[in-house]
Design a protein around this motif. Structure first.
Motif, PDB file in Angstrom:
ATOM      1  N   ILE A  48       0.850  -1.191   0.000  1.00 21.67           N
ATOM      2  CA  ILE A  48       0.000   0.000   0.000  1.00 21.67           C
ATOM      3  C   ILE A  48       0.884   1.239   0.000  1.00 21.67           C
ATOM      4  O   ILE A  48       1.787   1.364   0.840  1.00 21.67           O
ATOM      5  CB  ILE A  48      -0.920   0.030   1.234  1.00 21.67           C
ATOM      6  N   ASN A  69       0.697   5.163   0.732  1.00 27.29           N
ATOM      7  CA  ASN A  69      -0.228   5.925   1.561  1.00 27.29           C
ATOM      8  C   ASN A  69      -0.798   7.157   0.876  1.00 27.29           C
ATOM      9  O   ASN A  69      -1.975   7.486   1.043  1.00 27.29           O
ATOM     10  CB  ASN A  69       0.465   6.326   2.863  1.00 27.29           C
ATOM     11  N   ASN A  70       0.016   7.873   0.110  1.00 26.36           N
ATOM     12  CA  ASN A  70      -0.432   9.159  -0.423  1.00 26.36           C
ATOM     13  C   ASN A  70      -0.055   9.301  -1.890  1.00 26.36           C
ATOM     14  O   ASN A  70       1.125   9.469  -2.206  1.00 26.36           O
ATOM     15  CB  ASN A  70       0.162  10.305   0.395  1.00 26.36           C
ATOM     16  N   LYS A 123      -3.727   7.074  -1.626  1.00 30.50           N
ATOM     17  CA  LYS A 123      -3.950   5.676  -1.257  1.00 30.50           C
ATOM     18  C   LYS A 123      -3.999   4.801  -2.512  1.00 30.50           C
ATOM     19  O   LYS A 123      -4.859   4.954  -3.368  1.00 30.50           O
ATOM     20  CB  LYS A 123      -5.245   5.545  -0.471  1.00 30.50           C
ATOM     21  N   TYR A 183      -6.347  -0.827  -1.374  1.00 32.65           N
ATOM     22  CA  TYR A 183      -5.404  -1.466  -0.473  1.00 32.65           C
ATOM     23  C   TYR A 183      -5.110  -2.856  -1.028  1.00 32.65           C
ATOM     24  O   TYR A 183      -6.039  -3.582  -1.374  1.00 32.65           O
ATOM     25  CB  TYR A 183      -5.979  -1.620   0.931  1.00 32.65           C
TER      26      TYR A 183
END
Length: 339
Positions: free
Chosen positions: A308, A310-311, A313, A330
């Motif tokens: 994953i 995060n930024n 997502k 995810y």
């Protein structure tokens, strides 16, 4: 600061070093070994079209199959493939917003645990038999074989497990039971204690178990503890081989393990980002500790890692360090099958 692995008195320790550079790929050519003869399945969750809820989904060779319709919060956590059958363990909230655990076979939900108050954490499929491990309605560690429950511990609050593997009909489950001294694994219900970890008094979490011939590998995490002995953030990723503590990763949260011949691959996240280790060598996948590598599989000398970013997502599949992405998603688990 980058994590690095060192052998020390028979123990492999991940410490901090600033003078080493990370490899991005364990092979001379990033995709020279990966072929279309392999199917790669990735399980996860993806935001619905409204952006408020998630759908349970798995991708086969990057093509999505949705298990839920996005009207309730849902996700796919674990995936296994046997022949033409695709099994996925996950969850979907009901109309009362209560979580409902589900096991899908080829997209259809099938019964698999005693009742809705059980909490499954992992599963395995051996032939036509489906094994699920978790906690039952009484808080006891148990596993279910085709829906029939086998209790491993009592409910005194000092037991847990998170993984299961079935090899040649033998059922292996890592866990923790204070009655047997702490960390252990069960083989067909018989406890096998494993070496204690002296750097943390906390109860570990367990992320995986691998069985190769007569060798049993257990992967877990210990939390750092505060001055008042309360648990802190996960700080130590650990691996045992045949009960002996073999790897210690400081500032490393371990998530997946795969063993290929004599090589041990462990994936997770350290203070530099998502990564995996092949024995003592670190391979960087991202440069942010907010990212995560969730599982690793090795087949035909190819390394497959789910994770994953995060930024923003984003679900990710890395094959030998080369990534494919799943927007607004995810990627929680993966499974690789030779055609």
């Amino acid at each position: 600061m980058k994590s690095k692995l060192f052998f020390l008195s028979g123990m492999l320790i991940i410490t901090l070093a600033s003078c080493t550079s990370d490899s991005m790929n364990p092979f001379d050519s990033p995709q020279m070994l990966h072929t279309a003869a392999v199917d790669v399945y990735v399980a996860g969750r993806q935001l619905s079209t409204t952006g408020e809820l998630t759908k349970a989904v798995y991708w086969k060779n990057n093509i999505p199959t949705y298990l839920t319709d996005g009207t309730h919060w849902a996700g796919a956590e674990k995936i296994r493939v046997v022949g033409d059958d695709v099994y996925v363990l996950g969850n979907e909230n009901n109309d009362s917003n209560r979580i409902q655990y589900k096991l899908w076979k080829n997209g259809l939900s099938i019964p698999f645990i005693t009742n809705e108050f059980c909490v499954p954490t992992d599963f395995w499929v051996d032939g036509v038999d489906v094994y699920v491990v978790g906690k039952n309605e009484n808080g006891e560690v148990a596993y279910w074989k085709n829906g029939v429950q086998n209790v491993l511990t009592n409910n005194d609050g000092t037991n847990m497990s998170g993984s299961i593997k079935v090899v040649n009909g033998d059922v292996y489950i890592p866990g923790y039971d204070i009655l047997y001294g702490g960390a252990l694994y069960w083989k067909n219900g018989t406890p096998h204690p494993i070496e204690a970890f002296s750097l943390s008094p906390m109860v570990p979490s367990f992320e995986g178990i691998e069985v190769i011939d007569s060798d049993v590998y257990v992967l877990g995490n210990y939390a750092e503890y505060n001055n008042d002995n309360s648990p802190g953030a996960p700080q130590y990723g650990v691996c045992w081989k045949n009960g002996v503590l073999t790897y210690v990763g400081e500032y490393f949260h371990a998530k997946g393990i795969s063993v290929s011949f004599n090589d041990v691959f462990i994936t997770g996240t350290d203070n530099e980002g998502a990564c995996y280790f092949k024995n003592e060598e670190r391979f960087a996948l991202t440069d942010s500790f907010l990212d995560a590598a969730t599982e690793v599989k090795v087949l035909n000398n190819n390394v497959y890692v789910s994770g994953i970013i995060n930024n923003p997502k984003t679900g990710v599949l890395w094959i030998n360090g080369v990534q494919s992405t799943y927007p607004n998603a995810y990627a929680n688990d993966l499974f690789v099958v030779q055609n």
